[in-house]
Design an enzyme around this catalytic site. Sequence first.
Site, PDB file in Angstrom:
ATOM      1  N   ASP A   1       0.817  -1.210   0.000  1.00 38.08           N
ATOM      2  CA  ASP A   1       0.000   0.000   0.000  1.00 38.08           C
ATOM      3  C   ASP A   1       0.851   1.260   0.000  1.00 38.08           C
ATOM      4  OD1 ASP A   1      -2.340   1.610   0.266  1.00 38.08           O
ATOM      5  OD2 ASP A   1      -1.880   1.806   2.390  1.00 38.08           O
TER       6      ASP A   1
ATOM      7  N   ASP B   1      -2.595   6.035  -4.879  1.00 37.02           N
ATOM      8  CA  ASP B   1      -2.835   5.072  -3.807  1.00 37.02           C
ATOM      9  C   ASP B   1      -3.081   3.671  -4.362  1.00 37.02           C
ATOM     10  OD1 ASP B   1      -3.544   3.731  -1.514  1.00 37.02           O
ATOM     11  OD2 ASP B   1      -5.468   4.747  -1.263  1.00 37.02           O
TER      12      ASP B   1
END
EC number: 3.4.23.-
Length: 389
Positions: free
Chosen positions: A94, A277
């Site tokens: 992430d 993201d």
Amino acid sequence: MKWLVILGLVALSECLVIIPLTKVKSIRENLREKDLLLNFLKEHPYNMIQKFGLKGSLCSPKISCLRLWNYLDMVYVGNITIGTPPQLFSVIFDTASSDLWVPSNQCHSRACVTHRSFNPTLSSTFQSSNRTVKLAPHSGLVSGLLGYDTVQIGRFKSENQAFGLSQSEPVKELENAFFDGVLGLGYPSLAIQGTTPVFDNLRKQGQIPEPVFALYLSTNTKKGSVLMIGGVDNNFFTGNLKWVPLSARNYWQITLDRITWRGVVVGCTRGCQAILDSGSAFLLGPSRQISSIQKIIQARFIENEYQVRCCARTTLADFIFTINNVQYPVPARAYIRKGSTPRRCYSNFSGGTESLGKEETWILGEVFLRLYFTVFDRGQNRIGLRIAV
């Protein structure tokens, strides 16, 4: 949407590690197929931007907070090992968080017992800090301890790496997750106070040839996607990378010039911020602008989701994201996704980012990253973009 899961540990080149990825089902699709999604969304209101702007006030001064959030549509997972001898875990890579956490064998919540857990007593290199961490997702407070051990990604080893060990996970959606934990690739400013993220530790210990990593998401939904660490393979894009300087060094945040549709500005009218993201599946923006976009694409809010006619995937115009004076088209086939049934399609736009602060902010998730090969350059604090092959 589906999950990307690692097939093999690594494919090695002389200078970098390439991790092959493929897809499995997302939690959302898993719940939908079981006819549980509608009730789940009613009982657990879904906040896609929960992880951004997490405040320390959620925890007491003696407790460290580790970012945790909704996982319903998370997209990238891969294998790492922790400990000596190594214990295997599937984690989300992430870019919008910086911590590493996995379940502990002391966790007996249903979300833990259905996943791999770390057993400290089986690792000769584990060290406990006796420091409590609280993970604060939307639907419950996950608690655990901070530990230190050897973490391996491919052939790179991070010695004495800090990571969270969850001891309680009362978070409903985690029971249906196809991953065990999270490995953050954001900046140190997002990490637990006093700890060093995995990427930074690898860099300090001289493990990484170049302080960069890159994402390539293949248009083939089942194979071909990769995460590169320590370098860039030019075979995954054509032409020269377009470099964009970061506007902040916490998230991978850049300046977005504008968003247009058929020549009309529909978002970011005076310039705004954008966060790339890998832990988000959608294009997220302020609710007012997103509401206008949903009307443009004729999306209807049905059963807690925005549904769109599937024929629109081939008829609607591109949305153009202009970054650093370069246009990046996002076609309808990208911003409208197919559902699990032939006649169900859904909007990949979602709102809520106005809660991040006064400045307009957009989140560019898988929808954008699948179209553009992306290099995350920590050495020069910039992002490189190019059309993926």
